[in-house]
Write an enzyme that holds these catalytic residues in place. Sequence first.
Site, mmCIF file in Angstrom:
data_model
loop_
_atom_site.group_PDB
_atom_site.id
_atom_site.type_symbol
_atom_site.label_atom_id
_atom_site.label_comp_id
_atom_site.label_asym_id
_atom_site.label_seq_id
_atom_site.Cartn_x
_atom_site.Cartn_y
_atom_site.Cartn_z
ATOM 1 C CG ASP A 29 -1.949 1.081 1.211
ATOM 2 O OD1 ASP A 29 -2.391 1.456 0.109
ATOM 3 O OD2 ASP A 29 -2.319 1.559 2.286
ATOM 4 N N GLY A 32 1.485 4.435 -4.933
ATOM 5 C CA GLY A 32 1.011 5.539 -5.759
ATOM 6 C C GLY A 32 1.178 6.875 -5.064
ATOM 7 C CD1 TRP A 34 7.930 7.168 -1.628
ATOM 8 C CD2 TRP A 34 7.861 6.536 -3.777
ATOM 9 N NE1 TRP A 34 9.209 7.246 -2.139
ATOM 10 C CE2 TRP A 34 9.180 6.860 -3.456
ATOM 11 C CE3 TRP A 34 7.564 6.107 -5.064
ATOM 12 C CZ2 TRP A 34 10.219 6.772 -4.379
ATOM 13 C CZ3 TRP A 34 8.588 6.026 -5.990
ATOM 14 C CH2 TRP A 34 9.902 6.358 -5.640
ATOM 15 C CG HIS A 46 1.326 1.182 -8.643
ATOM 16 N ND1 HIS A 46 0.910 1.012 -7.338
ATOM 17 C CD2 HIS A 46 0.459 2.067 -9.193
ATOM 18 C CE1 HIS A 46 -0.155 1.758 -7.116
ATOM 19 N NE2 HIS A 46 -0.449 2.414 -8.226
ATOM 20 C CB THR A 75 -12.903 -5.986 -4.178
ATOM 21 O OG1 THR A 75 -13.064 -5.648 -2.793
ATOM 22 C CG2 THR A 75 -12.788 -7.487 -4.334
ATOM 23 C CD GLU A 76 -12.106 -2.688 -0.707
ATOM 24 O OE1 GLU A 76 -11.035 -3.318 -0.904
ATOM 25 O OE2 GLU A 76 -13.060 -3.153 -0.069
ATOM 26 C CG ASN A 77 -6.636 -1.657 -5.244
ATOM 27 O OD1 ASN A 77 -5.927 -2.570 -4.857
ATOM 28 N ND2 ASN A 77 -6.654 -0.482 -4.643
ATOM 29 C CD1 TRP A 78 -11.976 -5.119 -8.426
ATOM 30 C CD2 TRP A 78 -11.133 -4.631 -10.442
ATOM 31 N NE1 TRP A 78 -11.325 -6.236 -8.891
ATOM 32 C CE2 TRP A 78 -10.801 -5.970 -10.121
ATOM 33 C CE3 TRP A 78 -10.706 -4.104 -11.657
ATOM 34 C CZ2 TRP A 78 -10.074 -6.789 -10.982
ATOM 35 C CZ3 TRP A 78 -9.968 -4.919 -12.516
ATOM 36 C CH2 TRP A 78 -9.666 -6.237 -12.175
#
Length: 163
Positions: A29, A32, A34, A46, A75-78
């Site tokens: 985590d 991005g 950073w 990434h 799933t939240e990354n979708w």
Amino acid sequence: MGRRKAVYTMKLEDIDKSCVPAHVAIIMDGNGRWAQKQKMQRIMGHRSAMTAVRQAVEAAVATGVKYLTLYTFSTENWNRPQDEIDGLMELLIKAVNDETKTLMDNNVRLQTIGDIGRIPERSRKTLQGCIETTAGNTAMTLVLALSYSARWETAEALRTIVR
């Protein structure tokens, strides 16, 4: 006066392998964020994480960890912008293609958990190829959590119990 971060170094021979856990999990985590702080595109953060992943895998093998789970894409990354999702899926393909030889050299088996059906077909096929190639490796199992959530894991556990 600026704050300095403490830097700790440890040699492999300094580690008491009888105290090494059998399973280590890492939630990946902040890459991005950073990159944004460095005035770079999020995808560059990434990409830079791949070096840390390689080092973590090699250190885990060297210290005798049997399972290393990397929580890589929830799933939240979708809900991220589509161009970032596309970049992450391309990065997944590149990483698997670039690192399969390293996994073989280190006797590491690749597995996945999560709702893999949501992953784009090209990424799934690349993952499956690496999973098949590394299936006989025994030093350590590297588990990539992709499209995972607590709800999905609970539902999957119940389906397994019912079966």
